[in-house]
Design a protein around this motif. Sequence first.
Motif, PDB file in Angstrom:
ATOM      1  N   MET A 133       9.768 -27.273 -13.411  1.00  0.00           N
ATOM      2  CA  MET A 133       9.873 -26.628 -12.105  1.00  0.00           C
ATOM      3  C   MET A 133       9.412 -27.593 -11.031  1.00  0.00           C
ATOM      4  O   MET A 133       8.360 -28.225 -11.139  1.00  0.00           O
ATOM      5  N   GLY A 134      10.201 -27.737  -9.947  1.00  0.00           N
ATOM      6  CA  GLY A 134       9.846 -28.661  -8.883  1.00  0.00           C
ATOM      7  C   GLY A 134       8.792 -28.098  -7.947  1.00  0.00           C
ATOM      8  O   GLY A 134       8.354 -26.958  -8.070  1.00  0.00           O
ATOM      9  N   LYS A 135       8.427 -28.908  -6.986  1.00  0.00           N
ATOM     10  CA  LYS A 135       7.425 -28.486  -6.005  1.00  0.00           C
ATOM     11  C   LYS A 135       8.003 -27.431  -5.071  1.00  0.00           C
ATOM     12  O   LYS A 135       9.210 -27.385  -4.821  1.00  0.00           O
ATOM     13  N   LEU A 136       7.100 -26.619  -4.542  1.00  0.00           N
ATOM     14  CA  LEU A 136       7.499 -25.674  -3.505  1.00  0.00           C
ATOM     15  C   LEU A 136       7.794 -26.443  -2.222  1.00  0.00           C
ATOM     16  O   LEU A 136       7.176 -27.474  -1.946  1.00  0.00           O
ATOM     17  N   ARG A 137       8.732 -25.937  -1.450  1.00  0.00           N
ATOM     18  CA  ARG A 137       9.056 -26.551  -0.162  1.00  0.00           C
ATOM     19  C   ARG A 137       8.304 -25.804   0.934  1.00  0.00           C
ATOM     20  O   ARG A 137       8.387 -24.578   1.026  1.00  0.00           O
ATOM     21  N   ALA A 138       7.559 -26.543   1.750  1.00  0.00           N
ATOM     22  CA  ALA A 138       6.757 -25.943   2.816  1.00  0.00           C
ATOM     23  C   ALA A 138       7.114 -26.565   4.154  1.00  0.00           C
ATOM     24  O   ALA A 138       7.522 -27.730   4.230  1.00  0.00           O
ATOM     25  N   ALA A 139       6.968 -25.783   5.211  1.00  0.00           N
ATOM     26  CA  ALA A 139       7.223 -26.277   6.562  1.00  0.00           C
ATOM     27  C   ALA A 139       6.153 -25.739   7.492  1.00  0.00           C
ATOM     28  O   ALA A 139       5.606 -24.647   7.285  1.00  0.00           O
ATOM     29  N   PHE A 140       5.861 -26.533   8.523  1.00  0.00           N
ATOM     30  CA  PHE A 140       4.846 -26.178   9.504  1.00  0.00           C
ATOM     31  C   PHE A 140       5.523 -26.072  10.871  1.00  0.00           C
ATOM     32  O   PHE A 140       5.989 -27.072  11.424  1.00  0.00           O
ATOM     33  N   TYR A 141       5.574 -24.845  11.398  1.00  0.00           N
ATOM     34  CA  TYR A 141       6.293 -24.586  12.637  1.00  0.00           C
ATOM     35  C   TYR A 141       5.326 -24.205  13.758  1.00  0.00           C
ATOM     36  O   TYR A 141       4.208 -23.734  13.504  1.00  0.00           O
ATOM     37  N   SER A 142       5.789 -24.360  15.001  1.00  0.00           N
ATOM     38  CA  SER A 142       4.954 -24.052  16.164  1.00  0.00           C
ATOM     39  C   SER A 142       5.675 -23.145  17.142  1.00  0.00           C
ATOM     40  O   SER A 142       6.858 -23.352  17.448  1.00  0.00           O
ATOM     41  N   LEU A 143       4.944 -22.157  17.655  1.00  0.00           N
ATOM     42  CA  LEU A 143       5.412 -21.310  18.743  1.00  0.00           C
ATOM     43  C   LEU A 143       4.625 -21.731  19.984  1.00  0.00           C
ATOM     44  O   LEU A 143       4.434 -22.922  20.215  1.00  0.00           O
ATOM     45  N   THR A 144       4.136 -20.781  20.776  1.00  0.00           N
ATOM     46  CA  THR A 144       3.350 -21.119  21.963  1.00  0.00           C
ATOM     47  C   THR A 144       1.886 -21.252  21.576  1.00  0.00           C
ATOM     48  O   THR A 144       1.183 -20.262  21.364  1.00  0.00           O
ATOM     49  N   GLY A 145       1.419 -22.474  21.463  1.00  0.00           N
ATOM     50  CA  GLY A 145       0.034 -22.734  21.078  1.00  0.00           C
ATOM     51  C   GLY A 145      -0.316 -24.186  21.317  1.00  0.00           C
ATOM     52  O   GLY A 145       0.522 -24.989  21.749  1.00  0.00           O
ATOM     53  N   CYS A 146      -1.550 -24.540  21.033  1.00  0.00           N
ATOM     54  CA  CYS A 146      -2.029 -25.904  21.297  1.00  0.00           C
ATOM     55  C   CYS A 146      -1.937 -26.802  20.072  1.00  0.00           C
ATOM     56  O   CYS A 146      -2.304 -27.974  20.132  1.00  0.00           O
ATOM     57  N   GLN A 147      -1.511 -26.243  18.939  1.00  0.00           N
ATOM     58  CA  GLN A 147      -1.413 -26.969  17.662  1.00  0.00           C
ATOM     59  C   GLN A 147      -2.780 -27.432  17.150  1.00  0.00           C
ATOM     60  O   GLN A 147      -2.879 -28.380  16.372  1.00  0.00           O
ATOM     61  N   GLY A 148      -3.819 -26.730  17.585  1.00  0.00           N
ATOM     62  CA  GLY A 148      -5.159 -27.047  17.084  1.00  0.00           C
ATOM     63  C   GLY A 148      -5.278 -26.863  15.589  1.00  0.00           C
ATOM     64  O   GLY A 148      -6.049 -27.570  14.919  1.00  0.00           O
ATOM     65  N   GLU A 149      -4.507 -25.913  15.041  1.00  0.00           N
ATOM     66  CA  GLU A 149      -4.534 -25.692  13.594  1.00  0.00           C
ATOM     67  C   GLU A 149      -4.036 -26.931  12.858  1.00  0.00           C
ATOM     68  O   GLU A 149      -4.588 -27.343  11.832  1.00  0.00           O
ATOM     69  N   TYR A 150      -2.970 -27.536  13.381  1.00  0.00           N
ATOM     70  CA  TYR A 150      -2.401 -28.708  12.721  1.00  0.00           C
ATOM     71  C   TYR A 150      -3.277 -29.940  12.917  1.00  0.00           C
ATOM     72  O   TYR A 150      -3.332 -30.811  12.043  1.00  0.00           O
ATOM     73  N   LEU A 151      -3.971 -30.007  14.032  1.00  0.00           N
ATOM     74  CA  LEU A 151      -4.946 -31.086  14.216  1.00  0.00           C
ATOM     75  C   LEU A 151      -6.063 -30.965  13.185  1.00  0.00           C
ATOM     76  O   LEU A 151      -6.542 -31.964  12.644  1.00  0.00           O
ATOM     77  N   THR A 152      -6.472 -29.732  12.924  1.00  0.00           N
ATOM     78  CA  THR A 152      -7.503 -29.499  11.910  1.00  0.00           C
ATOM     79  C   THR A 152      -7.025 -29.978  10.540  1.00  0.00           C
ATOM     80  O   THR A 152      -7.751 -30.662   9.809  1.00  0.00           O
ATOM     81  N   ILE A 153      -5.800 -29.623  10.189  1.00  0.00           N
ATOM     82  CA  ILE A 153      -5.260 -30.019   8.888  1.00  0.00           C
ATOM     83  C   ILE A 153      -5.130 -31.534   8.788  1.00  0.00           C
ATOM     84  O   ILE A 153      -5.547 -32.147   7.799  1.00  0.00           O
ATOM     85  N   LEU A 154      -4.567 -32.156   9.815  1.00  0.00           N
ATOM     86  CA  LEU A 154      -4.383 -33.607   9.784  1.00  0.00           C
ATOM     87  C   LEU A 154      -5.710 -34.343   9.831  1.00  0.00           C
ATOM     88  O   LEU A 154      -5.784 -35.518   9.451  1.00  0.00           O
ATOM     89  N   GLY A 155      -6.760 -33.664  10.282  1.00  0.00           N
ATOM     90  CA  GLY A 155      -8.080 -34.290  10.327  1.00  0.00           C
ATOM     91  C   GLY A 155      -8.828 -34.228   9.008  1.00  0.00           C
ATOM     92  O   GLY A 155      -9.943 -34.753   8.904  1.00  0.00           O
ATOM     93  N   MET A 156      -8.225 -33.636   7.991  1.00  0.00           N
ATOM     94  CA  MET A 156      -8.875 -33.536   6.679  1.00  0.00           C
ATOM     95  C   MET A 156      -8.580 -34.798   5.859  1.00  0.00           C
ATOM     96  O   MET A 156      -8.015 -34.755   4.761  1.00  0.00           O
ATOM     97  N   GLU A 157      -8.962 -35.951   6.417  1.00  0.00           N
ATOM     98  CA  GLU A 157      -8.543 -37.228   5.836  1.00  0.00           C
ATOM     99  C   GLU A 157      -8.937 -37.419   4.376  1.00  0.00           C
ATOM    100  O   GLU A 157      -8.204 -38.029   3.596  1.00  0.00           O
ATOM    101  N   ASP A 158     -10.082 -36.869   3.990  1.00  0.00           N
ATOM    102  CA  ASP A 158     -10.582 -37.124   2.635  1.00  0.00           C
ATOM    103  C   ASP A 158      -9.731 -36.465   1.549  1.00  0.00           C
ATOM    104  O   ASP A 158      -9.681 -36.952   0.416  1.00  0.00           O
ATOM    105  N   ILE A 159      -9.043 -35.366   1.891  1.00  0.00           N
ATOM    106  CA  ILE A 159      -8.229 -34.676   0.882  1.00  0.00           C
ATOM    107  C   ILE A 159      -6.785 -34.479   1.330  1.00  0.00           C
ATOM    108  O   ILE A 159      -5.983 -33.919   0.568  1.00  0.00           O
TER     109      ILE A 159
END
Length: 258
Positions: free
Chosen positions: A1-27
């Motif tokens: 079985m292959g990997k699940l396909r995931a996408a990260f979408y944005s509506l009206t926001g500051c994308q702070g959530e994605y900054l948090t995720i991208l800032g998790m450099e260690d993992i």
Amino acid sequence: MGKLRAAFYSLTGCQGEYLTILGMEDILLDLLSLVDIAEFKLASSKEYDGKVDIAFVEGSVSTERDLEYIKRIRGNSKILVALGDCAVWGGIQASTSGQDPKELMRSVYKTEKNLYGFLGEHKGISEVVPVDYEIQGCPIEGKEFARVLIDLVRDVKPELPDYPVCIECKVREIPCLIVERGLPCLGPITVAGCDARCPSYNTACIGCRGPIRDEANVAGELEMLLRKGYDRERILDLMSLFGARYKGLRSLIEGGKS
């Protein structure tokens, strides 16, 4: 079985959530390697409009574009996860709920013209389409996102906090700021998940994690703080900062500002 396909979408926001995720450099690389990334706008200009297994969405439904976009995302995804307070509760911008949209346009843009296809209010995603999971916070906690992603990849139902910040204060043996210092702490109505970070620094919770879904006793919190001598309008403003669209709170806000 292959990997699940995931996408990260944005509506009206500051994308702070994605900054948090991208800032998790260690993992980060190990974590995102668990799935095939179809789109992640803050990390790449690549766009994808096909089917995905998991859609992570940040931002509120505030414009005609948002409304059309989130319906398309929902139709193309098996699992939809709302990321952050904007996606869950409409965000800080939802504190303008009930105000005249034309007046909002005048105050910001000096025109009554409906710029950007503004819907007149800012909604959480679940007000528009079905949502499978909600990760609250402004911004989210990286470790919580990691747990949810790993659980989804393992086909395990994620367990998200459904209890107040007060529980985390008790676990960490943090003195109650309402009882000990009489501070207007929103811990009793705010969903846990932050390890009571602010109370641990002797600072009252301002509710940035958002209300506990279907269980926040906002009327009881208001009554308690009124008894302690706080101004009704001040408390309602504080509660509405991150939870203006919570059931029961909108009527309290309207009643307190009439």
